[in-house]
Design a protein around this motif. Structure first.
Motif, PDB file in Angstrom:
ATOM      1  N   ALA A 188      42.308  60.115  35.520  1.00 55.95           N
ATOM      2  CA  ALA A 188      42.888  61.432  35.792  1.00 55.95           C
ATOM      3  C   ALA A 188      42.307  61.992  37.088  1.00 55.95           C
ATOM      4  CB  ALA A 188      42.608  62.377  34.621  1.00 55.95           C
ATOM      5  N   ALA A 189      41.003  61.852  37.260  1.00 51.36           N
ATOM      6  CA  ALA A 189      40.341  62.410  38.448  1.00 51.36           C
ATOM      7  C   ALA A 189      40.847  61.758  39.729  1.00 51.36           C
ATOM      8  CB  ALA A 189      38.822  62.217  38.326  1.00 51.36           C
ATOM      9  N   LYS A 190      40.992  60.443  39.709  1.00 51.43           N
ATOM     10  CA  LYS A 190      41.486  59.745  40.907  1.00 51.43           C
ATOM     11  C   LYS A 190      42.914  60.170  41.233  1.00 51.43           C
ATOM     12  CE  LYS A 190      40.729  55.272  40.754  1.00 51.43           C
ATOM     13  NZ  LYS A 190      40.674  53.993  40.007  1.00 51.43           N
ATOM     14  N   ALA A 191      43.707  60.421  40.191  1.00 55.75           N
ATOM     15  CA  ALA A 191      45.087  60.873  40.421  1.00 55.75           C
ATOM     16  C   ALA A 191      45.101  62.308  40.964  1.00 55.75           C
ATOM     17  CB  ALA A 191      45.895  60.777  39.126  1.00 55.75           C
TER      18      ALA A 191
ATOM     19  N   VAL B   4      35.855  51.231  40.382  1.00 51.80           N
ATOM     20  CA  VAL B   4      36.094  50.341  41.525  1.00 51.80           C
ATOM     21  C   VAL B   4      37.551  49.881  41.579  1.00 51.80           C
ATOM     22  CG1 VAL B   4      33.697  49.556  41.729  1.00 51.80           C
ATOM     23  CG2 VAL B   4      35.277  48.319  40.230  1.00 51.80           C
ATOM     24  N   GLY B   5      38.440  50.673  40.976  1.00 52.25           N
ATOM     25  CA  GLY B   5      39.856  50.314  40.954  1.00 52.25           C
ATOM     26  C   GLY B   5      40.668  51.159  41.920  1.00 52.25           C
ATOM     27  N   ARG B   6      41.812  50.610  42.311  1.00 52.66           N
ATOM     28  CA  ARG B   6      42.667  51.285  43.294  1.00 52.66           C
ATOM     29  C   ARG B   6      43.886  51.924  42.630  1.00 52.66           C
ATOM     30  NH1 ARG B   6      44.184  46.438  46.903  1.00 52.66           N
ATOM     31  NH2 ARG B   6      44.668  45.715  44.794  1.00 52.66           N
ATOM     32  N   ALA B   7      43.774  52.176  41.336  1.00 48.43           N
ATOM     33  CA  ALA B   7      44.928  52.694  40.598  1.00 48.43           C
ATOM     34  C   ALA B   7      44.457  53.576  39.454  1.00 48.43           C
ATOM     35  CB  ALA B   7      45.748  51.528  40.047  1.00 48.43           C
TER      36      ALA B   7
ATOM     37  N   HIS C 239      47.354  53.354  45.069  1.00 51.20           N
ATOM     38  CA  HIS C 239      47.234  53.346  46.527  1.00 51.20           C
ATOM     39  C   HIS C 239      45.887  52.709  46.868  1.00 51.20           C
ATOM     40  CE1 HIS C 239      46.762  54.536  50.700  1.00 51.20           C
ATOM     41  NE2 HIS C 239      48.076  54.662  50.714  1.00 51.20           N
ATOM     42  N   PRO C 240      45.828  51.860  47.896  1.00 50.88           N
ATOM     43  CA  PRO C 240      44.537  51.227  48.220  1.00 50.88           C
ATOM     44  C   PRO C 240      43.412  52.235  48.412  1.00 50.88           C
ATOM     45  CG  PRO C 240      46.316  50.262  49.524  1.00 50.88           C
ATOM     46  CD  PRO C 240      46.925  51.408  48.763  1.00 50.88           C
ATOM     47  N   LYS C 241      43.734  53.416  48.915  1.00 50.95           N
ATOM     48  CA  LYS C 241      42.682  54.422  49.155  1.00 50.95           C
ATOM     49  C   LYS C 241      42.284  55.179  47.891  1.00 50.95           C
ATOM     50  CE  LYS C 241      42.901  55.057  54.051  1.00 50.95           C
ATOM     51  NZ  LYS C 241      43.112  55.911  55.197  1.00 50.95           N
ATOM     52  N   MET C 242      42.867  54.821  46.746  1.00 53.62           N
ATOM     53  CA  MET C 242      42.390  55.415  45.487  1.00 53.62           C
ATOM     54  C   MET C 242      41.063  54.776  45.050  1.00 53.62           C
ATOM     55  SD  MET C 242      45.905  55.993  43.346  1.00 53.62           S
ATOM     56  CE  MET C 242      45.154  56.806  41.925  1.00 53.62           C
ATOM     57  N   MET C 243      40.660  53.704  45.687  1.00 53.13           N
ATOM     58  CA  MET C 243      39.311  53.143  45.455  1.00 53.13           C
ATOM     59  C   MET C 243      38.286  54.212  45.860  1.00 53.13           C
ATOM     60  SD  MET C 243      37.301  50.269  44.979  1.00 53.13           S
ATOM     61  CE  MET C 243      38.134  48.759  45.442  1.00 53.13           C
ATOM     62  N   PRO C 244      37.453  54.705  44.901  1.00 53.70           N
ATOM     63  CA  PRO C 244      36.482  55.745  45.259  1.00 53.70           C
ATOM     64  C   PRO C 244      35.585  55.298  46.416  1.00 53.70           C
ATOM     65  CG  PRO C 244      36.656  55.563  42.885  1.00 53.70           C
ATOM     66  CD  PRO C 244      37.446  54.413  43.466  1.00 53.70           C
TER      67      PRO C 244
END
Ligand SMILES: [Fe+2]
Length: 388
Positions: free
Chosen positions: A104-107, A152-155, A171-176
């Protein structure tokens, strides 16, 4: 050798017990003064979140908290997080938790900079090129379970309420940009959660390892992740305070997610619809279906599984030896043998099978999957019937 390190692969990872103390400095290194800590509602009630907020405030950061995130987060949770981010004038996200909180946070961090709706960024074709990357918020990820590897995921996996399907936002930049991997944060996890999340980590590595996609880097990472789970998951479940076991499982979790850039398979294709429709726990569902999928896939990956069995030091190395090890592990961890134990009966198969067939995880499975094949796998997992 202490179980501690600063790693730069697949992203910057500060690994080791006690390193949550570095959170304020980690936020500052990404330009944050007012981070929003995003986590799920269950975790927000536990001392681990209060302690992290105390560390941030003691470190001089004006941190906010958003925790209206349910297990199996939905699109509305993400939109509410975006609203909280804007209302609080935040300048970065701390993704904190297990899979639900991290995803949720990455989104949220993605969506604070977009003008299109969330599900326009589903992982299909080249939809990720629709993302306006300049507006994305920086993310420090702090995992509190060892399973998802989402740090360590991009999704992110988010449920679309409109059709009750789990969708992958990519998105590739969703990798923290930065991960603080502190195994002490997992000490308080109950044994059942440790077991289920650990089996999720195993499934990421095992499905990646069996995927036919050519990616020898990921293949090597998957192999060692499986060995770490074999050596350390039972110990972490037996004694949750065993920091050595907790450390190795946290590493295995990140490694599982690193390796599944190579692809997942039927374990995930079968489990996602169960979570979306019946709200079952992802790791637990995965753990139940794992042997049925492994037995079904064996004919296509026998040589590969034999090599794995050798690496795991199993007697009489073969695909059967790997299957028998998984069955023993599942029993030792107290995981149910059938999907029926999670409330999923034969009457659900007609609804679940087409959803599983549409799941992008099918693409990495070593044997072709279609709705009738997946229906048979569901029936096997409901009735406890192993192929072969
Ligand atoms: Fe998973």
């Amino acid at each position: 050798m202490p179980l501690r390190g600063n790693w730069n692969y697949p992203t910057a990872i500060r690994f080791g017990a006690g390193r949550i103390a570095e959170l304020p400095e980690a936020c500052r290194s990404l330009g944050m003064q007012r981070p929003l800590l995003v986590t799920d509602a269950g975790l927000a009630r536990l001392p681990v979140v209060a302690a992290a907020l105390d560390i941030l405030r003691a470190g001089g950061l004006a941190a906010g908290l958003f925790s209206d995130v349910r297990p199996n987060p939905v699109g509305a949770d993400v939109l509410a997080g975006v609203a909280a981010y804007r209302a609080g004038g935040h300048d970065g996200v701390i993704a904190f938790g297990g899979g639900s909180g991290l995803d949720a946070a990455k989104a949220v961090a993605l969506m604070v900079g977009q003008s299109r709706p969330l599900f326009d960024f589903e992982d299909r074709d080249d939809w990720f090129t629709r993302v306006e990357t300049a507006g994305m918020a920086p993310v420090v990820a702090v995992p509190t379970t060892s399973g998802t590897g989402s740090e360590v995921g991009r999704a992110s996996v988010i449920t679309d309420e409109s059709d009750h399907t789990k969708k992958i936002i990519f998105h590739p930049k969703m990798m923290p940009a930065l991960v603080i991997a502190d195994p002490e944060l997992t000490i308080g996890l109950p044994a059942a959660v440790t077991a289920a999340t650990g089996m999720d980590a195993l499934s990421h590595a095992l499905e990646a390892y069996c995927s036919p996609v050519y990616h020898p880097i990921a293949q090597g990472v998957a192999l060692e992740a499986i060995r770490l789970v074999k050596e350390w998951l039972p110990a972490a479940v037996r004694d949750g305070t065993d920091i050595v076991a907790r450390s190795h499982m946290m590493a295995a979790s990140s490694m599982g997610a690193t390796s599944f850039q190579k692809g997942l398979g039927a374990m995930h294709a079968l489990s996602h619809p169960c979570g979306a429709v019946f709200d079952t726990h992802h790791g637990l569902t995965i753990a139940v279906v794992m042997p049925y999928v492994l037995a079904f896939n064996r004919p296509a990956v026998e040589a590969r599984l034999t090599a794995l069995a050798r690496y795991l030091d199993l007697p009489a190395p073969s695909g059967r030896a790997v299957l028998e090890w998984v069955l023993r592990l599942r029993a030792e961890l107290g995981i149910p043998e059938r999907l029926a134990a999670l409330g999923i009966g034969l009457e659900a198969v007609a609804r679940l099978a087409p959803m599983a067939a549409a799941d992008p995880s099918c693409g990495g499975n070593p044997r072709p999957l279609d709705a009738p094949t997946l229906a048979r796998l569901y029936e096997d997992a409901i009735e406890g019937r192993l192929a072969g």
